[in-house]
Design a protein around this motif. Sequence first.
Motif, PDB file in Angstrom:
ATOM      1  N   LYS A  61      -1.863 -37.731   2.567  1.00 46.32           N
ATOM      2  CA  LYS A  61      -0.406 -37.892   2.688  1.00 46.32           C
ATOM      3  C   LYS A  61       0.039 -39.333   2.418  1.00 46.32           C
ATOM      4  O   LYS A  61       1.144 -39.566   1.943  1.00 46.32           O
ATOM      5  CB  LYS A  61       0.055 -37.459   4.084  1.00 46.32           C
ATOM      6  CG  LYS A  61      -0.113 -35.974   4.374  1.00 46.32           C
ATOM      7  CD  LYS A  61       1.017 -35.143   3.835  1.00 46.32           C
ATOM      8  CE  LYS A  61       1.023 -33.695   4.280  1.00 46.32           C
ATOM      9  NZ  LYS A  61      -0.260 -33.008   4.342  1.00 46.32           N
ATOM     10  N   LYS A  64       1.222 -39.795  -1.047  1.00 45.40           N
ATOM     11  CA  LYS A  64       2.571 -39.317  -1.371  1.00 45.40           C
ATOM     12  C   LYS A  64       3.613 -40.323  -0.911  1.00 45.40           C
ATOM     13  O   LYS A  64       4.538 -40.668  -1.653  1.00 45.40           O
ATOM     14  CB  LYS A  64       2.831 -37.979  -0.670  1.00 45.40           C
ATOM     15  CG  LYS A  64       1.993 -36.820  -1.175  1.00 45.40           C
ATOM     16  CD  LYS A  64       2.425 -35.552  -0.447  1.00 45.40           C
ATOM     17  CE  LYS A  64       1.606 -34.348  -0.873  1.00 45.40           C
ATOM     18  NZ  LYS A  64       1.917 -33.168  -0.064  1.00 45.40           N
ATOM     19  N   GLY A 200      -1.243 -26.631   0.949  1.00 45.04           N
ATOM     20  CA  GLY A 200      -0.160 -26.392   1.903  1.00 45.04           C
ATOM     21  C   GLY A 200       1.124 -26.230   1.119  1.00 45.04           C
ATOM     22  O   GLY A 200       1.430 -25.163   0.597  1.00 45.04           O
ATOM     23  N   SER A 201       1.878 -27.326   0.991  1.00 45.10           N
ATOM     24  CA  SER A 201       3.117 -27.261   0.211  1.00 45.10           C
ATOM     25  C   SER A 201       2.817 -27.288  -1.288  1.00 45.10           C
ATOM     26  O   SER A 201       3.690 -26.974  -2.089  1.00 45.10           O
ATOM     27  CB  SER A 201       4.015 -28.427   0.582  1.00 45.10           C
ATOM     28  OG  SER A 201       3.380 -29.644   0.274  1.00 45.10           O
ATOM     29  N   GLY A 202       1.617 -27.675  -1.673  1.00 41.58           N
ATOM     30  CA  GLY A 202       1.219 -27.594  -3.085  1.00 41.58           C
ATOM     31  C   GLY A 202       1.263 -28.910  -3.837  1.00 41.58           C
ATOM     32  O   GLY A 202       0.739 -29.005  -4.944  1.00 41.58           O
ATOM     33  N   GLY A 203       1.890 -29.925  -3.256  1.00 39.83           N
ATOM     34  CA  GLY A 203       2.041 -31.197  -3.962  1.00 39.83           C
ATOM     35  C   GLY A 203       0.709 -31.833  -4.335  1.00 39.83           C
ATOM     36  O   GLY A 203       0.576 -32.423  -5.413  1.00 39.83           O
ATOM     37  N   THR A 204      -0.262 -31.699  -3.462  1.00 35.86           N
ATOM     38  CA  THR A 204      -1.560 -32.322  -3.718  1.00 35.86           C
ATOM     39  C   THR A 204      -2.221 -31.690  -4.940  1.00 35.86           C
ATOM     40  O   THR A 204      -2.629 -32.388  -5.874  1.00 35.86           O
ATOM     41  CB  THR A 204      -2.466 -32.181  -2.479  1.00 35.86           C
ATOM     42  OG1 THR A 204      -1.781 -32.749  -1.363  1.00 35.86           O
ATOM     43  CG2 THR A 204      -3.782 -32.886  -2.670  1.00 35.86           C
ATOM     44  N   THR A 330      -8.712 -34.236   2.562  1.00 34.20           N
ATOM     45  CA  THR A 330      -7.321 -34.676   2.645  1.00 34.20           C
ATOM     46  C   THR A 330      -6.920 -35.198   4.021  1.00 34.20           C
ATOM     47  O   THR A 330      -5.841 -35.750   4.176  1.00 34.20           O
ATOM     48  CB  THR A 330      -6.389 -33.506   2.295  1.00 34.20           C
ATOM     49  OG1 THR A 330      -6.851 -32.346   2.992  1.00 34.20           O
ATOM     50  CG2 THR A 330      -6.377 -33.233   0.808  1.00 34.20           C
TER      51      THR A 330
HETATM   52  C1  LIG Z   1      -0.605 -31.689   4.159  1.00 34.64           C
HETATM   53  C2  LIG Z   1      -2.034 -31.473   4.127  1.00 34.64           C
HETATM   54  C3  LIG Z   1      -2.635 -30.735   3.092  1.00 34.64           C
HETATM   55  C4  LIG Z   1      -1.872 -29.997   2.036  1.00 34.64           C
HETATM   56  O1  LIG Z   1      -1.299 -30.762   1.081  1.00 34.64           O
HETATM   57  P1  LIG Z   1      -0.058 -30.155   0.267  1.00 34.64           P
HETATM   58  O2  LIG Z   1       0.252 -31.213  -0.703  1.00 34.64           O
HETATM   59  O3  LIG Z   1       1.044 -29.932   1.238  1.00 34.64           O
HETATM   60  O4  LIG Z   1      -0.492 -28.891  -0.389  1.00 34.64           O
HETATM   61  C5  LIG Z   1      -3.996 -30.603   3.106  1.00 34.64           C
HETATM   62  N1  LIG Z   1      -4.739 -31.135   4.076  1.00 34.64           N
HETATM   63  C6  LIG Z   1      -4.206 -31.853   5.073  1.00 34.64           C
HETATM   64  C7  LIG Z   1      -5.094 -32.402   6.115  1.00 34.64           C
HETATM   65  C8  LIG Z   1      -2.834 -32.034   5.143  1.00 34.64           C
HETATM   66  O5  LIG Z   1      -2.298 -32.700   6.171  1.00 34.64           O
END
Ligand SMILES: *Cc1c(COP(=O)(O)O)cnc(C)c1O
Length: 556
Positions: A61, A64, A200-204, A330
């Motif tokens: 995060k 981002k 999650g939201s897909g941005g990664t 992540t």
């Molecule tokens: C937010 C998060 C993700 C997902 O990333 P997105 O960009 O929202 O898909 C993955 N792993 C962890 C630990 C996160 O906090």
Amino acid sequence: MTAPAQRTVPPLDILDGLPRLGWAAEPTPIQAMPELAAELGIGWLGCKRDDLTQPGSGGTKTRKLDFLLASPPWRDAPKWISVGAIGSGHLVACTAAATRLGRQLEAHLFWEPMSAGVLDNLAYTASGPTTLIYHSSRIALALRRPGVLTALHMAGVPVIPPGGTTPVAMLGLVRAGLELAGQVHRGELPEPQRIYVSLGSGGTAVGLAVGLALGGLRTVVHAVAAVERALATRTRLRRQMHGLLEYLREIGLPELADVEPNAVVINYSQVGPGYGRASGSSLDAVGVLKRQGIGLEPIYTGKAMAALLVDAEIARRENRPMDAWLFWNTVRRPEPMQVVDGWRTRLPPALIARLQQVEGVSGSVRAAQRSRRWFLLGTMATVAGVTALVRMSGYPTLPHWRGKEFTASEAHILAAAASALLAGAPLPDDRTAIAEPLDRYVAALPPKLRTEIHALIWLVEQASTPLGAQLHRMSELPLATRTAYLSGMVQRRDVAGDAARGLRDLVVLGYYALPMAWSSIGFSGPLVPDTPRPRRAIYALLVAPAGRLPAGMRTE
Ligand SMILES: *Cc1c(COP(=O)(O)O)cnc(C)c1O
């Protein structure tokens, strides 16, 4: 532009003219995991340690926010609004950023079940320069404050959308993809065929797919959904991809927008009981990486790693090449973060009440369960246990057995029960084939249920002496005696009967997972053959030729 594959040095500098805070400046380390690679039959396996991003406590995060918070309107605002579950890693990252940059954060929280790390994250968010607003669920939040989820401003305060995913924020992941290409170029790792990353939201996943392509890597992004399918659709990812490429054109980098992004495979197989809930295989995967000195959590990263483990097993069985795979970690570092004493008093009263309720209730549920079912099962187990102690050994070792959940002895017991309970049906030569799908099924169940299933297997196995008046355990009885013993057990109206019926249902479940069982009930396999004719996308996810996984679960 020149084809990215022809570049000699990956162009990490192409984003350098854009405003960013300068966080995540150094490439995060690549950690090779040779022993685990050997165990899984992968040529090279490594972990991208984004838990070590700087500054602060790490996590993807940070990448981002690096770009997002350096651009208007967030750059200039004294306060931001954002949203997440009570244990949200995104809110932790926003809180850390607000602390570092001297801003305020209005954090809208919705409930999620307790799991490792949830309270730590909540404590940190509550300890920062934050105002917390609690909503009983994501839906309640959507109804009461839709702007938090959809708008860019609320009453003049800029909103950081869920997961921090906006086009400008995804530039951080484009940069991460280029960073990895640089590391490949410098020989820190081979070019990975696959990256496993949580979705999650897909941005990664979307940002990485663009960054990898710009860096000239052909790596496929395996995005492992941590959220329910409806929140992680291909359409949604496509829309985000479109938004990112449009944004690159808008800011005067059209040559980057012309790139063909790398393939993203969405893997839905690990959502398990749902978002915010740990699964057995996720917890196991957390354990696997813990032995490598890497701390994961069970909600996002454990599920992504679990998918990697399953896919490696599938690829091994199908003899597909596995040259180099990379797990992209992540999550933030697992060390505790600074929290203030009495952070709980800063929580909204409704959230305090909910926490107290859960902390109180889980205790009383446990007590209630102990009082009846467990008491009875416990008594039975003690009776059986007297003989069990001397009879737990001497099982065949089954060298080919590769269960995650069941030991070889348990697979042997299930196979013996199958021969008796399914007498008359066409059975596979290797009876443990029935235990294999069960192993995968049971591994994904909640821990309590798994414990009960192990208990019932051993209870039925060992109760042949106290209840069946036999000298031998169930799996050692001659087939006819075993069949008589089991059909007697199934009739009983006590806990032993419950256990035997449970075992019978398990065995039947395992049996009908085998395609060879289908013809015996007149089932010719999945109804729709896998034809090339166009289908609705959602429906297509459910269709597969006999013996293969549906598209939504397939890895290629
Ligand atoms: C937010 C998060 C993700 C997902 O990333 P997105 O960009 O929202 O898909 C993955 N792993 C962890 C630990 C996160 O906090």
